[in-house]
Write an enzyme that holds these catalytic residues in place. Structure first.
Site: not given
Length: 349
Positions: A38, A149, A176, A214-215, A311, A330-331
Site C-alpha cells: 500500500r 514487481k 512472489r 516484491s508484490a 530485513k 527486500s523481505g
C-alpha cells in the site's frame, strides 16, 4: 528521501546531471511505508515524471518500471536509486568489457486468477529472457540480479480461482513465489518440468539465487528489471552476486565483492567503500533457527513482523562490511535464496 512522496532529490539530481525523466530506465526506492503493498512512492514519482513523458500519471509505470520496497527496519536508509541512459557518455568499450547493463520489460496484463500459478511462472520467464536480450546479455551466468514487481490481487479478484480463500499476505507470498520461480526457469536454475502448483512455498530447493521479487497492488502486470554484465556495455560499473546462507553470513557479500574485483580492504567505511549500490533479499524469517540455535522471529509477540525484523538483521550484517546503510533490502524471500538466508548483489565502479 525525507518521506515516501519525496521526489525532489531525484528531480534535482537528474537536472544537475543534465537528464530528464525521458532518460530514466527504472526507479527503485526504499520507503518507510508499511511494506504490505500500500505504499504510495510510485504514485508520487508517476505524477512527477508524467509531464516530461507526455502521458497521464497512470501510464508512467508502463514506460518506467518502479520497484518500491516498503519497510525501512533497523538502520535501513530511505532513498531512491535511478537508472538512466546517457547517450552523451564518453565511455567506450573494446568489446571485452563486461560492464553493467540493464534490460527492462513487462509481462502482458496478468489475469488475477493466474497470479501465483505456473501460468505466471511462464509469463515471467518469457519476460526475463526478453529483458536479457534488451540488455545485450547472452549468458545466464552474466545475470546477477533480477528485480520484479508483481501484481498483488485483492481477495475479491480471486474468487473461484486457485488462490480463493487465502488471506492477503498469503496471496502476496504466492505472487512472489511465482515471480522467483519464473526467474529460476529463465536462467536454468530450475527445470520447468519441476514447476507444478503444489511446489509453491513447499519446496525450498526450487529457488533462484539472483531474483528479488516484491508484490504491489498498483500493478496488473509484472515489471522486470534484469541487471548483469555485457561485453557490449561501455559502463564503468560492474555487478556481482552472492548467496547468504543465513542472516549473519558475511561470505555472501564477500563473494559478491570478489565478483566485481574487490578482493580486500573490508570492512569498509563510508569514506573508503568502493561500492555504489547493494541489493539484498532477506529470507531470514524462513526458518526458526540459525546455525543450530533457536530464534523467535516468527513466534514471539512481534511474530507478525518477522519479515521486517529479518530485513534489519541481514541489513546490519551486510552494511557492517560495505560501510554504508543505504541499500535496497527486500523481505518476502519465497524461493529466493536459501530459507533462513537470502541473496545479495553489489554494483561497484
Amino acid at each position: 528521501m525525507t518521506s515516501p512522496e519525496d521526489t525532489a532529490g531525484v528531480e534535482a539530481a537528474l537536472a544537475a546531471e543534465g537528464f530528464s525523466p525521458t532518460d530514466v530506465r527504472a526507479v527503485m526506492c526504499m520507503t518507510e511505508s508499511d511494506g504490505f503493498g500500500r505504499g504510495y512512492a510510485s504514485l508520487a514519482f508517476a505524477h512527477a515524471f508524467a509531464p516530461a513523458l507526455g502521458c497521464p500519471p497512470e501510464d508512467v509505470a508502463q514506460q518506467i518500471p518502479m520497484i518500491m520496497i516498503g519497510g525501512c527496519s533497523g538502520l535501513v536508509t530511505p532513498y531512491a536509486a535511478v537508472f538512466v541512459d546517457d547517450p552523451a557518455s564518453s565511455w567506450v568499450t573494446d568489446g571485452s568489457g563486461g560492464g553493467l547493463s540493464i534490460g527492462v520489460t513487462t509481462t502482458a496484463t496478468l489475469n488475477p486468477l493466474d497470479v501465483g500459478t505456473p501460468a505466471m511462472v511462464d509469463a515471467v520467464a518469457d519476460a526475463v529472457r526478453s529483458a536479457m536480450a534488451a540488455a545485450g546479455i547472452d549468458k545466464v551466468a552474466d545475470v546477477h540480479n533480477v528485480q520484479i514487481k508483481t501484481p498483488w490481487p485483492s481477495s475479491a479478484a480471486l474468487l473461484d480461482g486457485p488462490l480463493s480463500g487465502l488471506d492477503a499476505g498469503s496471496v502476496g507470498a504466492m505472487a512472489r513465489a511465482a515471480g522467483a520461480l519464473g526467474v529460476a526457469v529463465a536462467l536454468g536454475e530450475v527445470s520447468r518440468a519441476d514447476i507444478t502448483a503444489d511446489v509453491f512455498l513447499r519446496d525450498p530447493n526450487l529457488r533462484s539465487d539472483v531474483a528479488s521479487v516484491s508484490a504491489g497492488t498498483e500493478r496488473v502486470d509484472a515489471a522486470v528489471l534484469v541487471m548483469g554484465n555485457s561485453p557490449t556495455s561501455a559502463s564503468p560499473y560492474r555487478i556481482g552476486h552472492g548467496v547468504l546462507r543465513d542472516g549473519i553470513d558475511p561470505h555472501g557479500v564477500l563473494d559478491a565483492l570478489r565478483a566485481v574485483g574487490i578482493d580486500s580492504g573490508w570492512p569498509f567505511t563510508a569514506d573508503t567503500t568502493p561500492v555504489e549500490h547493494v541489493f539484498l533479499k532477506s529470507a531470514v524469517d524462513g526458518t526458526d533457527e540459525c546455525r543450530g540455535r533457536r530464534h523467535v522471529l516468527r513466534t514471539d509477540y512481534l511474530g507478525p513482523y518477522s519479515w521486517l525484523l529479518g530485513k534489519a538483521v541481514v541489513h546490519a550484517t551486510v552494511a557492517s562490511i560495505v560501510g554504508d546503510p543505504m541499500m535496497q533490502v527486500s523481505g518476502g524471500g519465497e524461493h529466493q535464496g536459501p530459507p533462513g538466508g537470502g541473496t545479495v548483489a553489489v554494483i561497484a565502479r
